[in-house]
Design a protein around this motif. Structure first.
Motif, PDB file in Angstrom:
ATOM      1  N   ARG A 110       0.813  -1.221   0.000  1.00 25.59           N
ATOM      2  CA  ARG A 110       0.000   0.000   0.000  1.00 25.59           C
ATOM      3  C   ARG A 110       0.845   1.268   0.000  1.00 25.59           C
ATOM      4  O   ARG A 110       0.432   2.305   0.504  1.00 25.59           O
ATOM      5  N   GLY A 111       2.049   1.153  -0.525  1.00 25.19           N
ATOM      6  CA  GLY A 111       2.860   2.353  -0.673  1.00 25.19           C
ATOM      7  C   GLY A 111       2.575   3.006  -2.018  1.00 25.19           C
ATOM      8  O   GLY A 111       1.623   2.648  -2.719  1.00 25.19           O
ATOM      9  N   GLU A 112       3.468   3.950  -2.328  1.00 20.80           N
ATOM     10  CA  GLU A 112       3.345   4.615  -3.618  1.00 20.80           C
ATOM     11  C   GLU A 112       4.756   4.618  -4.179  1.00 20.80           C
ATOM     12  O   GLU A 112       5.553   5.501  -3.911  1.00 20.80           O
ATOM     13  N   LEU A 113       5.057   3.530  -4.907  1.00 22.85           N
ATOM     14  CA  LEU A 113       6.461   3.236  -5.172  1.00 22.85           C
ATOM     15  C   LEU A 113       7.015   4.035  -6.340  1.00 22.85           C
ATOM     16  O   LEU A 113       6.486   3.983  -7.448  1.00 22.85           O
ATOM     17  N   HIS A 114       8.085   4.756  -6.066  1.00 18.74           N
ATOM     18  CA  HIS A 114       8.788   5.488  -7.122  1.00 18.74           C
ATOM     19  C   HIS A 114      10.076   4.751  -7.424  1.00 18.74           C
ATOM     20  O   HIS A 114      10.967   4.714  -6.584  1.00 18.74           O
ATOM     21  N   PHE A 115      10.169   4.171  -8.615  1.00 20.09           N
ATOM     22  CA  PHE A 115      11.343   3.346  -8.905  1.00 20.09           C
ATOM     23  C   PHE A 115      12.500   4.184  -9.415  1.00 20.09           C
ATOM     24  O   PHE A 115      12.888   4.111 -10.574  1.00 20.09           O
ATOM     25  N   THR A 116      13.071   4.969  -8.524  1.00 20.98           N
ATOM     26  CA  THR A 116      14.312   5.657  -8.845  1.00 20.98           C
ATOM     27  C   THR A 116      15.444   4.648  -8.699  1.00 20.98           C
ATOM     28  O   THR A 116      15.245   3.534  -8.204  1.00 20.98           O
ATOM     29  N   THR A 117      16.653   5.044  -9.091  1.00 18.95           N
ATOM     30  CA  THR A 117      17.755   4.094  -9.007  1.00 18.95           C
ATOM     31  C   THR A 117      18.004   3.603  -7.578  1.00 18.95           C
ATOM     32  O   THR A 117      18.114   2.401  -7.360  1.00 18.95           O
ATOM     33  N   PRO A 118      18.075   4.501  -6.573  1.00 16.58           N
ATOM     34  CA  PRO A 118      18.287   3.960  -5.225  1.00 16.58           C
ATOM     35  C   PRO A 118      17.188   2.997  -4.812  1.00 16.58           C
ATOM     36  O   PRO A 118      17.463   1.956  -4.195  1.00 16.58           O
ATOM     37  N   MET A 119      15.956   3.302  -5.183  1.00 17.72           N
ATOM     38  CA  MET A 119      14.851   2.412  -4.817  1.00 17.72           C
ATOM     39  C   MET A 119      15.018   1.053  -5.475  1.00 17.72           C
ATOM     40  O   MET A 119      14.792   0.012  -4.863  1.00 17.72           O
ATOM     41  N   LEU A 120      15.432   1.049  -6.746  1.00 20.09           N
ATOM     42  CA  LEU A 120      15.588  -0.235  -7.426  1.00 20.09           C
ATOM     43  C   LEU A 120      16.642  -1.075  -6.721  1.00 20.09           C
ATOM     44  O   LEU A 120      16.455  -2.278  -6.518  1.00 20.09           O
ATOM     45  N   PHE A 121      17.732  -0.442  -6.335  1.00 16.58           N
ATOM     46  CA  PHE A 121      18.755  -1.226  -5.638  1.00 16.58           C
ATOM     47  C   PHE A 121      18.246  -1.715  -4.290  1.00 16.58           C
ATOM     48  O   PHE A 121      18.568  -2.819  -3.848  1.00 16.58           O
ATOM     49  N   ALA A 122      17.414  -0.890  -3.631  1.00 13.43           N
ATOM     50  CA  ALA A 122      16.903  -1.320  -2.330  1.00 13.43           C
ATOM     51  C   ALA A 122      15.948  -2.496  -2.476  1.00 13.43           C
ATOM     52  O   ALA A 122      16.022  -3.477  -1.729  1.00 13.43           O
ATOM     53  N   VAL A 123      15.057  -2.423  -3.462  1.00 15.10           N
ATOM     54  CA  VAL A 123      14.155  -3.554  -3.668  1.00 15.10           C
ATOM     55  C   VAL A 123      14.961  -4.769  -4.139  1.00 15.10           C
ATOM     56  O   VAL A 123      14.708  -5.902  -3.722  1.00 15.10           O
ATOM     57  N   GLY A 124      15.946  -4.498  -4.988  1.00 17.38           N
ATOM     58  CA  GLY A 124      16.820  -5.583  -5.431  1.00 17.38           C
ATOM     59  C   GLY A 124      17.495  -6.258  -4.249  1.00 17.38           C
ATOM     60  O   GLY A 124      17.629  -7.479  -4.210  1.00 17.38           O
ATOM     61  N   PHE A 125      17.874  -5.455  -3.285  1.00 24.57           N
ATOM     62  CA  PHE A 125      18.484  -6.005  -2.072  1.00 24.57           C
ATOM     63  C   PHE A 125      17.548  -7.026  -1.438  1.00 24.57           C
ATOM     64  O   PHE A 125      17.957  -8.140  -1.111  1.00 24.57           O
ATOM     65  N   VAL A 126      16.281  -6.658  -1.269  1.00 26.64           N
ATOM     66  CA  VAL A 126      15.347  -7.577  -0.610  1.00 26.64           C
ATOM     67  C   VAL A 126      15.277  -8.882  -1.388  1.00 26.64           C
ATOM     68  O   VAL A 126      15.314  -9.978  -0.817  1.00 26.64           O
ATOM     69  N   SER A 127      15.219  -8.752  -2.708  1.00 29.64           N
ATOM     70  CA  SER A 127      15.092  -9.941  -3.537  1.00 29.64           C
ATOM     71  C   SER A 127      16.304 -10.868  -3.406  1.00 29.64           C
ATOM     72  O   SER A 127      16.161 -12.062  -3.162  1.00 29.64           O
ATOM     73  N   VAL A 128      17.485 -10.317  -3.536  1.00 28.43           N
ATOM     74  CA  VAL A 128      18.659 -11.209  -3.544  1.00 28.43           C
ATOM     75  C   VAL A 128      19.119 -11.573  -2.140  1.00 28.43           C
ATOM     76  O   VAL A 128      19.629 -12.672  -1.916  1.00 28.43           O
ATOM     77  N   PHE A 129      18.916 -10.682  -1.179  1.00 33.35           N
ATOM     78  CA  PHE A 129      19.318 -11.053   0.173  1.00 33.35           C
ATOM     79  C   PHE A 129      18.529 -12.267   0.645  1.00 33.35           C
ATOM     80  O   PHE A 129      19.059 -13.141   1.333  1.00 33.35           O
ATOM     81  N   ALA A 130      17.259 -12.335   0.258  1.00 32.65           N
ATOM     82  CA  ALA A 130      16.462 -13.489   0.662  1.00 32.65           C
ATOM     83  C   ALA A 130      17.104 -14.776   0.136  1.00 32.65           C
ATOM     84  O   ALA A 130      17.169 -15.783   0.844  1.00 32.65           O
ATOM     85  N   ILE A 131      17.605 -14.739  -1.086  1.00 30.27           N
ATOM     86  CA  ILE A 131      18.252 -15.945  -1.633  1.00 30.27           C
ATOM     87  C   ILE A 131      19.478 -16.299  -0.796  1.00 30.27           C
ATOM     88  O   ILE A 131      19.660 -17.439  -0.371  1.00 30.27           O
ATOM     89  N   GLY A 132      20.317 -15.294  -0.559  1.00 33.76           N
ATOM     90  CA  GLY A 132      21.535 -15.555   0.206  1.00 33.76           C
ATOM     91  C   GLY A 132      21.219 -16.041   1.601  1.00 33.76           C
ATOM     92  O   GLY A 132      21.874 -16.953   2.119  1.00 33.76           O
ATOM     93  N   GLY A 133      20.211 -15.446   2.225  1.00 34.72           N
ATOM     94  CA  GLY A 133      19.872 -15.862   3.578  1.00 34.72           C
ATOM     95  C   GLY A 133      19.332 -17.270   3.610  1.00 34.72           C
ATOM     96  O   GLY A 133      19.704 -18.083   4.457  1.00 34.72           O
ATOM     97  N   LEU A 134      18.470 -17.583   2.651  1.00 31.20           N
ATOM     98  CA  LEU A 134      17.868 -18.909   2.670  1.00 31.20           C
ATOM     99  C   LEU A 134      18.902 -19.990   2.398  1.00 31.20           C
ATOM    100  O   LEU A 134      18.825 -21.084   2.951  1.00 31.20           O
ATOM    101  N   SER A 135      19.912 -19.697   1.585  1.00 30.74           N
ATOM    102  CA  SER A 135      20.932 -20.727   1.378  1.00 30.74           C
ATOM    103  C   SER A 135      21.713 -20.941   2.668  1.00 30.74           C
ATOM    104  O   SER A 135      22.283 -22.009   2.881  1.00 30.74           O
ATOM    105  N   GLY A 136      21.725 -19.913   3.540  1.00 31.21           N
ATOM    106  CA  GLY A 136      22.370 -20.098   4.841  1.00 31.21           C
ATOM    107  C   GLY A 136      21.727 -21.208   5.654  1.00 31.21           C
ATOM    108  O   GLY A 136      22.394 -21.886   6.437  1.00 31.21           O
TER     109      GLY A 136
END
Ligand code: HEA
Ligand code: HEA
Ligand code: CUA
Ligand SMILES: [Cu+2]
Lengths: 237, 593, 284
Positions: free
Chosen positions: B374-400
């Motif tokens: 329910r946010g209002e997402l503005h996909f600027t470059t920093p935002m893309l990297f932040a969302v990207g972080f959530v996506s890939v960190f989950a992979i790295g964490g789950l392999s842990g």
């Protein structure tokens, strides 16, 4: 220090009547890191010491205690040094009180005494080191190996496989050496304060210099109080 | 310490210092932060190029590298020798961890952001701060020099397990290199120790009026907790480094067992235990991995909230989670040692604590999702990297989780499964957080904005190439391919993995190529970027209350804080953001959010 | 355009699941298991793969959906002014912690079986025999494996069952062991090794047996495993690379420049062949 940060930090200013100053907090944190450093060293010592099968103990056949009483860690030396450090810690407190009252001369005398006691400590340490080195008891030294071999044989172990003599020398020099470096650091720090105290700007308000040094010096003292039983007394068991 | 503490000189009056004092021996936290950033970015290129060397060998083993091969390896017939390969990955990891990620997060960002975000004029101990930067240089120089000593740089892995690392005859390639490595890391340790003492003191003592602990942005919280972790874990590593140094130079034998014959040379002294080093090393280096992720998590939280135009979901649970990660972080180090010969009973307890440490990360992940909801997402470059972080960190964490499970770890320990994990959390996690932070704060740092278009190209390429590079490594690990192997195809079991490795290498090259785009964007924006306004992202936190770039002394007047950092979409005001320092009729200084 | 970013993020779970899906066809997954406890390890691996896989897909599903659904059209202050949700917080603390505790505890049995000396087959057998009042019998199949830069030295105790005696059998880089016919319901034959290192750290790794253990100088570490003899056609793919009943013995811990070439070979024989091999090696 107080004045230095206060204007930049209203939050601190609000409650700084009773709270500790930034400088003091910094020193405490610094000592916290130092404690962890010594924890690392002591952990290794304890691990090697109590995991050892043939740790050199008080009396070793083949080493004549009459002839070379300083080969092992002589607890009289250790006790003397403990006393020296505790005394100097007390003197630092007195020096701090003196500077708080503005008695700079008295403070200076006390600090010089502390400085001298620090040197006495190093002197005694030096004598201990000197003897150990004379008998080849240092890491990789022939004496250390021989000592370990004697104990190992007594216990029916293969001297080539247990090398606790070397471990004994290594841990001893590691732990006391790191502590001695801290004493030397303290002596230099103290010297700087004594010299600074001759400047005309040095007054009551500079008491924090002595206070911070005092905290450090107590820490060095406390570390020794842990090391003394660990290294000088427990080795006898 | 003392000498710097009582230095009121450059504090009170905010006159502009001279050129050398301003740009080189600066005590201004912003300049020191920028110095850290430029240095670590340079080292990122170095570390990345070393990684590409690793990748070359794995894809085309013992084959001549085009162009560079002749220049570098003429002695070994223009190909990477096995000695050189071990050095490559050792130095790759050492550079990336100790010279890039750690100094970037808690040198560059912590320095630049902390005083600004808490509303202070500088750090508590500015001179100490300068020293902490300049203590890095001996480390850089020593490590750099070690490439040119006899035998080359360190080659015992970044974990430097003895006896391989302590006995020179065990690894001809690490004659002096290992010693230099140790000395360099001791310098890094001293520098970081100074830094953390400074951050903790600054955050405790220098907050602006009204800035209670629970009104601090997540970036500040995470740096605070990280600094504590660092202050209490790092000295143990320093102690261990000193011991290993003595083992190498002064014949002690803390980590060498007795009766060793290595490479036909009898090792004179011993009596110690190799596993002891592993305990000491991981006692620091496990907390270190959280040192490398927590600040990135803090940055990501701030960026997500800003560009979702919505308050951070679950602020307090977030704070408790990072504290939980830090606390638990001290009791899980044994999960690196399940197969090391450590008592398996201990292994079982370390497994349980390791599983539990995944919990706070889970809470954080869900709260990030909650922030997007329910946010209002503005996909600027920093935002893309932040969302990207959530996506890939989950992979790295789950392999842990696989590796934390002791029986499964029997198989995947020291395989590429671990390498995949490392890079998902470090390249995907920490580095994505860093990129988000750079794009986000660049306007504040330099008064200019980085090109958003090129930033998006950079994100797109990095995101795709990074997944193509590192995801297949899970598969290599599942097939059992061990890490640190110069030529896996020497084993029939792994012969068929060659082309997958070639695919990975090509992806890694592409990944590197997109970092060049980043470097160019950075440099061009530095001098020719669009001029930035004071608050280009319409953000709430205090750094945006200062001019871009902030002058010496940061704020014209120290701001007063009225509320938490995440009041986006607040019904109290017309605008969709409500900065921390702006009073509203409704807000009284004491009220909490 | 702004919605396209969510599609890019969608590629991650799709690609990841796809890769893991096709991986077995290319043998990019666990090599065929050949030991008795390996099955358990594979089961645990697959269990975790499913749990984390489902979590992963769910997390990404939400992420992608939110990215798609809530991407901003124009600046119109559309976001909700929500600071959190207590009930949700509690749920997503408790559910994962239960899952994690579950994962941790299902590992215990397998871990004990493989690594606890008190649960080793010889210890169990000895215990059973003493309880039954019998004299403990000797474990037959055993060897001492000494790792050194860059080879494996293997010592069999010979007929007297003692190491370091004249009848010892020495090999370099060749580990011979008895196997059992799992398909025909034969009992596994445990093989016990004393793992040592002469110089630096190494690690004893046989991928198909799911066993890995570091060799540490100054320590003797007991390791056990067993091996199924090859059977039906499901083994064929790997035979293209490895001869039947032979496996790579891999060094899995960095041990210097020659780490990559510290390769041994495991030969699995039928018990009879194994006896014959031992006798053929013995002193005349
Ligand atoms: C930034 C760095 C970073 C981070 C954050 C982590 C996080 C974790 N790591 Fe990692 N790790 C490394 C860096 C890092 N690691 C490095 C560099 C090494 C290798 C060192 C070397 O040998 O060279 C290593 C190695 C390593 C090992 C040793 C493996 C081996 O050598 O055999 C293990 C074993 O337990 C492990 C476990 C974990 C776990 C459980 C987490 C957890 O904190 C992860 C928690 C996160 C999640 C789980 C994801 C998010 C959660 C959800 C989506 C919710 C739901 C999940 C469930 C219900 C399961 N790591
Ligand atoms: C912070 C951590 C970090 C980062 C960011 C990376 C990044 C990368 N790593 Fe690294 N890696 C580790 C930490 C990290 N690694 C660790 C801890 C190990 C374990 C080591 C050990 O076993 O001891 C390891 C090991 C490791 C291995 C295993 C080696 C082995 O075990 O044999 C591999 C193999 O593929 C690899 C590859 C890569 C690649 C392709 C990248 C890529 O992401 C790199 C991409 C970046 C670039 C290619 C640079 C781009 C820049 C330029 C091209 C220059 C631009 C120009 C100017 C600025 C002028 N790494
Ligand atoms: Cu032996 Cu690697
Ligand atoms: Cu860890």
């Amino acid at each position: 220090m107080d004045t230095a940060v206060a204007h930049a930090s209203p939050a601190a200013a609000e409650g700084s009547k009773h709270k500790l100053s930034a400088g003091k907090l910094g020193i405490w944190l610094f000592l916290g890191t130092e404690i962890m450093f010594f924890m690392g060293l002591v952990a290794v010592y304890i691990n090697e010491r109590f995991g050892a099968e043939a740790w050199p103990s008080n009396y070793i056949q083949g080493f004549d205690p009459q002839e070379d009483p300083y080969v092992l860690n002589n607890k009289h030396f250790g006790a003397a040094n403990t006393f020296v450090l505790i005394l100097s810690s007390v003197l630092v407190v007195l020096a701090h009180n003196a500077v708080l009252r503005g008695e700079l001369k008295r403070m200076r005398v006390l600090l010089v005494l502390v400085l001298l006691l620090g040197c006495v400590f190093m002197g005694i340490k030096g004598v201990e080191y000197e003897h150990k080195i004379h008998f080849g008891i240092y890491p990789g030294g022939e004496g250390a190996e021989r000592m370990g071999a004697i104990v190992a044989e007594e216990k029916g172990l293969d001297p080539a496989k247990v090398n606790d003599g070397n471990m004994f020398a290594s841990t001893y020099f590691l732990v006391t050496g790191c502590h001695a470096l801290h004493v030397i650091g303290g002596i230099i720090w103290l010297l700087a304060i004594v010299l600074l105290s001759f400047r005309s700007s040095f007054g009551k308000q500079s008491h924090y210099m002595v206070e911070y040094f005092g905290l450090y010096w107590h820490f060095v003292d406390v570390v020794w109080i842990f090391l003394f039983p660990l290294i000088y007394i427990m080795q006898a068991v | 310490m003392n000498a710097t503490a009582h230095n009121p000189g450059d504090h009170g009056h905010h006159h502009e210092p001279g050129l050398i004092r301003k740009y080189i021996f600066s005590t201004d936290h912003k300049m020191i932060g920028i110095q850290f950033m430029l240095t670590t970015l340079t080292f990122f290129a170095v570390g990345g190029l070393l990684a590409l060397g690793v990748r070359w060998q794995l894809a085309w083993p013992w084959q001549e590298m085009p162009v560079i091969g002749k220049m570098l390896f003429s002695e070994t017939g223009n190909v990477i020798s096995p000695e050189f390969y071990t050095m490559l990955f050792t130095m790759h990891a050492s550079v990336m961890i100790f010279f890039v990620i750690i100094p970037m997060l808690i040198g560059a960002f912590a320095n630049f952001c902390v005083p600004l975000m808490i509303g202070a004029r500088d750090m508590a101990f500015p001179t100490l701060n300068m020293l902490s930067y300049w203590f890095f240089w001996p480390a850089f120089l020593i490590m750099g020099y070690s490439f040119f000593v006899e035998g080359g740089a360190a080659a015992a892995g970044w974990t430097a397990y003895p006896p391989l690392s302590t006995i020179p005859s065990a690894a001809p390639a690490s004659g002096g290199g290992q010693t230099f490595w140790l000395v360099a890391l001791i310098f890094v340790g001293i520098s970081s120790m100074m830094g953390s003492v400074n951050y903790i003191t600054t955050i405790i003592k220098m907050r602006a009026p009204g800035m209670t602990m629970f009104r601090m942005p997540m970036t500040v919280w995470s740096i605070f907790i990280t600094a504590i972790l660092q202050a209490f874990a790092l000295p143990v590593l320093t102690a261990a480094l000193v011991m290993q140094l003595l083992d190498r130079t002064l014949m002690t034998g803390f980590f060498n067992p007795s009766d060793l014959v290595v490479n036909n040379v009898t090792v004179a002294t011993g009596g110690g235990q190799p596993i002891l080093w592993q305990h000491l090393f991981w006692f620091y280096s496990h907390p270190a991995v959280y040192i490398m992720i927590l600040p990135a998590m803090g940055i990501v939280s701030d960026v997500l909230s800003t560009f979702a135009r919505k308050p951070l979901f679950g602020y307090r649970p977030m704070v408790y989670s990072i504290s939980g990660i830090a606390g638990l972080g001290f009791i899980v180090w044994g999960h690196h040692m399940f197969q090391s010969g450590m008592n398996p009973m201990l292994g079982a307890t370390f497994m349980v604590s390791t599983m539990m440490i995944a919990l706070p990360s889970a809470i954080k992940t869900f709260n990030w999702l909650g922030t997007l909801w329910r946010g209002e997402l503005h996909f600027t470059t920093p935002m893309l990297f932040a969302v990207g972080f959530v996506s890939v960190f989950a992979i790295g964490g789950l392999s842990g989780i696989f590796m934390a499970a002791t029986p499964v770890d029997i198989f995947i320990h020291d395989t590429y499964f671990i390498v995949a994990h490392i890079h998902y959390v470090l390249m995907g996690g920490s580095a994505f957080g860093i990129f988000a932070g750079i794009y986000y704060w660049f306007p504040k740092m330099f008064g200019r904005t980085m090109s958003d278009g090129w930033g998006k190209v950079h994100f797109f390429g990095t995101f795709v190439a990074m997944n193509c590079t590192f995801f297949p490594m899970h598969v290599l690990g599942a097939a059992g391919m061990p890490r640190r192997l110069a030529d896996p195809y020497h084993y029939a079991t792994y012969e068929h993995l060659l082309w997958l490795n070639q695919f990975i290498t090509v992806s890694a090259l592409v990944l590197g190529g997109f970092q060049v785009i980043f470097a160019l964007n950075f440099l061009f924006s530095l001098f020719g970027g669009e001029k930035a306004s004071q608050n280009p992202w319409r953000s709430n936190t205090l750094e945006w209350a200062a001019p871009s770039p902030p002058p010496h002394g940061n704020f014209e007047a120290i701001p007063t804080v009225y509320r938490g950092p995440y009041e986006y979409a607040s019904p109290e005001v017309e605008e969709d953001y409500l900065p921390q320092h702006v009073p509203t009729p409704a807000s009284t200084p004491g009220a909490t959010i | 355009m702004r919605k396209l970013w969510s599609l890019l993020f969608l590629l991650v779970p799709v690609g990841a699941v796809y890769l893991f899906w096709i991986a077995p066809d290319y043998q990019w997954s666990l090599p065929t298991n050949k030991s008795s406890f390996g099955e358990g390890i594979d089961k645990l691996y697959n269990l975790i793969l499913w749990i984390t896989g489902v979590t992963f897909v769910l997390v990404n599903a939400f992420l992608v959906y939110f990215m798609f659904r809530y991407s901003a059209k124009r600046e119109n202050k559309a976001a909700a002014h929500v600071h959190g949700n207590h009930a949700l917080e509690v749920i997503w603390t408790i559910v994962p912690s239960l899952i994690l505790i579950f994962i941790a505890f299902v590992q215990m049995k397998e871990w004990q079986e493989v690594k606890f000396q008190s649960k080793f087959p010889d210890a169990l057998q000895e215990k059973a025999e003493t309880e039954a009042g019998e004299k403990p019998s000797l474990v037959q199949a055993m060897a001492r494996v000494t790792a050194r830069q860059f080879e494996w030295r293997i010592t069999y105790p010979g007929p007297d069952g003692q190491y370091d005696t004249v009848d010892d059998i020495q090999t370099v880089n060749e580990l011979h062991m008895p196997g059992y016919k799992g398909d025909e319901g034969q009992e596994p034959i445990p093989f016990l090794i004393d793992l040592e290192s002469a110089d630096v750290l190494h690690s004893f790794f046989v991928p198909q047996f799911r066993i890995k253990q570091d060799a540490v100088p100054g320590m003797t570490i007991k390791v056990w495993f067993d091996a199924k003899l090859d059977g039906g056609p499901e083994d064929d793919l790997e035979f293209e690379r490895l001869p039947k009943n032979q496996y790579d013995l891999v060094c899995a811990e960095l041990c210097g420049w020659g780490h990559y070439k510290m390769k041994g070979r495991v030969y699995v024989h039928t018990p009879e062949e194994y006896q014959a091999w031992l006798e053929s090696q013995g002193p005349e």
